[in-house]
Design an enzyme around this catalytic site. Structure first.
Site, PDB file in Angstrom:
ATOM      1  N   HIS A 107       2.549  -8.659  -6.044  1.00  0.00           N
ATOM      2  CA  HIS A 107       2.024  -8.416  -7.196  1.00  0.00           C
ATOM      3  C   HIS A 107       1.721  -9.780  -8.242  1.00  0.00           C
ATOM      4  CE1 HIS A 107       1.664  -4.361  -6.757  1.00  0.00           C
ATOM      5  NE2 HIS A 107       2.942  -3.947  -6.672  1.00  0.00           N
ATOM      6  N   ASP A 141       1.025  -1.784   1.490  1.00  0.00           N
ATOM      7  CA  ASP A 141       2.127  -1.309   0.500  1.00  0.00           C
ATOM      8  C   ASP A 141       1.210  -0.319  -0.332  1.00  0.00           C
ATOM      9  OD1 ASP A 141       4.372  -2.653  -1.078  1.00  0.00           O
ATOM     10  OD2 ASP A 141       2.989  -1.634  -2.424  1.00  0.00           O
ATOM     11  N   HIS A 171       1.171   0.073  -3.361  1.00  0.00           N
ATOM     12  CA  HIS A 171       0.358  -0.391  -4.522  1.00  0.00           C
ATOM     13  C   HIS A 171      -0.495  -1.405  -4.323  1.00  0.00           C
ATOM     14  CE1 HIS A 171       4.610   0.876  -5.580  1.00  0.00           C
ATOM     15  NE2 HIS A 171       4.019   1.479  -6.616  1.00  0.00           N
ATOM     16  N   ASP A 188       6.059   1.816   0.850  1.00  0.00           N
ATOM     17  CA  ASP A 188       6.097   2.805  -0.041  1.00  0.00           C
ATOM     18  C   ASP A 188       5.160   3.885  -0.096  1.00  0.00           C
ATOM     19  OD1 ASP A 188       4.556   0.716  -0.705  1.00  0.00           O
ATOM     20  OD2 ASP A 188       5.500   0.145  -2.465  1.00  0.00           O
TER      21      ASP A 188
HETATM   22 ZN   LIG Z   1       4.576  -1.216  -3.428  1.00  0.00          ZN
END
Ligand SMILES: [Zn+2]
Length: 372
Positions: free
Chosen positions: A142, A179, A181, A267
């Site tokens: 991120h 991931d 996200h 995740d």
């Molecule tokens: Zn994540």
């Protein structure tokens, strides 16, 4: 076939202190202090299983070194580096978004996480190992050039990519991010760079909520070298494996990278407290097998996994073990003890609403000439 797989872990990764957030929110008068979801547990227990299963005997442990300022500044602004360093001198600092707390000394641990990804990449590019997994913390995907967010202080994979370009003359690199996200940091850093293919499979509108749409394809000459697969909440093994087969594999073949980097977050797994997907260890094994085979075909076997999210302390270790077994070709014989429940979910077969997203990305990649 077995391979010499490098493995990075350092006890300091477990000492990265994310404080007493109650999951994702700060404690307060009516919020009882607890653990941040981003805690050492899932990572430390993954490493514990690597040791107790005996797989560690079949891997090549790699000692991480801290990234230098020069390494960091190939990707980040001096302002961001200074922000993390100064926040790290306080008892509770923050990476930049107000939701990514870290304790005193976090700067040094973040340098060791970026440096661990460099160490893994170096070992692969020098031929010391065939491939490598960097089990690092804090995560990186991120973090943008001038901003830390979503638990990420520094962009571990881009820092290793730029290090590889500076020291090994590698130019074309593909980053595959599974991931749950969106890999917004990697996308932003490389959206103008036609020599980096950034592919992100993630849960639609989860985090960040406003990035990761299929239509985000890269800018200017780099159009087509960003691929987003925002899968609907609830997606399982069928959707992920279809996305791999129909988009990830052909895109990598079309791009022909010299090195593949994987943002390895677990995740999207069943029972993750931050994700709403149902992926199981068997699908992580299948995705890793595909990526390692693509590396054999396209990049001389050169592939590096760098750990990202994954917050189920009990399940992440088995997903991670499956990936390491696929990378190394060594089977521990340790079964996934949750398979009896998670593998039999009706969520797994591909659904029409998931198929639509994959088809959209597939058509766009073909229009942009990446997939033929
Ligand atoms: Zn994540």
């Amino acid at each position: 076939m077995t391979r010499n797989t490098g493995y990075v872990w350092h006890e300091r990764y477990a000492w990265h202190d994310t404080g007493t957030f109650a999951g994702i929110v700060p404690p307060g008068p009516m919020v009882q202090p607890f653990h941040n979801f981003e805690s050492p547990e899932s990572k430390a227990r993954f490493n514990s299983l690597v040791e107790v299963s005996g797989l560690i005997e079949r891997l090549t442990p790699l000692r991480p070194r801290p990234a230098t300022e020069e390494d960091v500044l190939r990707v980040h602004t001096a302002r961001h580096l200074e922000h993390i360093r100064s926040q790290s001198e306080q008892s509770v600092g923050d990476a930049g978004d107000g939701w990514s707390p870290f304790g005193r000394g976090g700067y040094g641990i973040a340098l060791l996480a970026a440096g661990g990804t460099i160490s893994a990449t170096d070992a692969v590019l020098t031929g010391r190992v065939d491939n490598a997994y960097a089990l690092v913390r804090p995560p990186g995907h991120h973090a943008e050039r001038d901003l830390g967010m979503g638990y990420c202080l520094f962009a571990n994979i881009p820092i290793a990519v730029e290090w590889a370009r500076a020291h090994h003359g590698v130019e074309r690199i593909a980053v595959v991010d599974y991931d749950v996200h969106h890999g917004n940091g990697t996308q932003r850093i490389y959206e103008d760079d036609q020599n980096v293919l950034a592919v992100s499979l993630h849960q639609d509108s989860l985090f960040p909520q406003d990035t990761g749409r299929v239509e985000e394809i890269g800018r200017g000459e780099a159009a087509g070298t960003t691929i987003n697969l925002p899968l609907p909440a609830g997606s399982g093994n069928g959707a992920y494996l279809a996305a791999f087969e129909r988009v990830v594999e052909p895109a990598l073949r079309g791009f022909r990278p010299e090195l593949i980097m994987v943002a390895s977050g677990f995740d999207a797994a069943a029972v993750d407290p931050l994700g709403g997907m149902t992926v199981t260890a068997s699908a992580y094994r299948a995705m890793a097998t595909t990526l390692v085979e693509l590396a054999d075909e396209l990049s001389g076997g050169r592939i590096v996994f760098s750990h990202e999210g994954g917050y189920s302390a009990v399940y992440v270790p088995y997903c991670g073990l499956a990936v390491l077994e696929a990378m190394s070709g060594h089977e521990t014989g340790v079964p996934d003890p949750y398979a009896f429940s998670f593998e039999n979910s009706p969520a797994h077969p591909l659904k029409s609403w998931q198929d639509e997203v994959i088809s959209h990305a597939e058509v766009l990649a073909r229009q942009l000439g990446l997939v033929v």
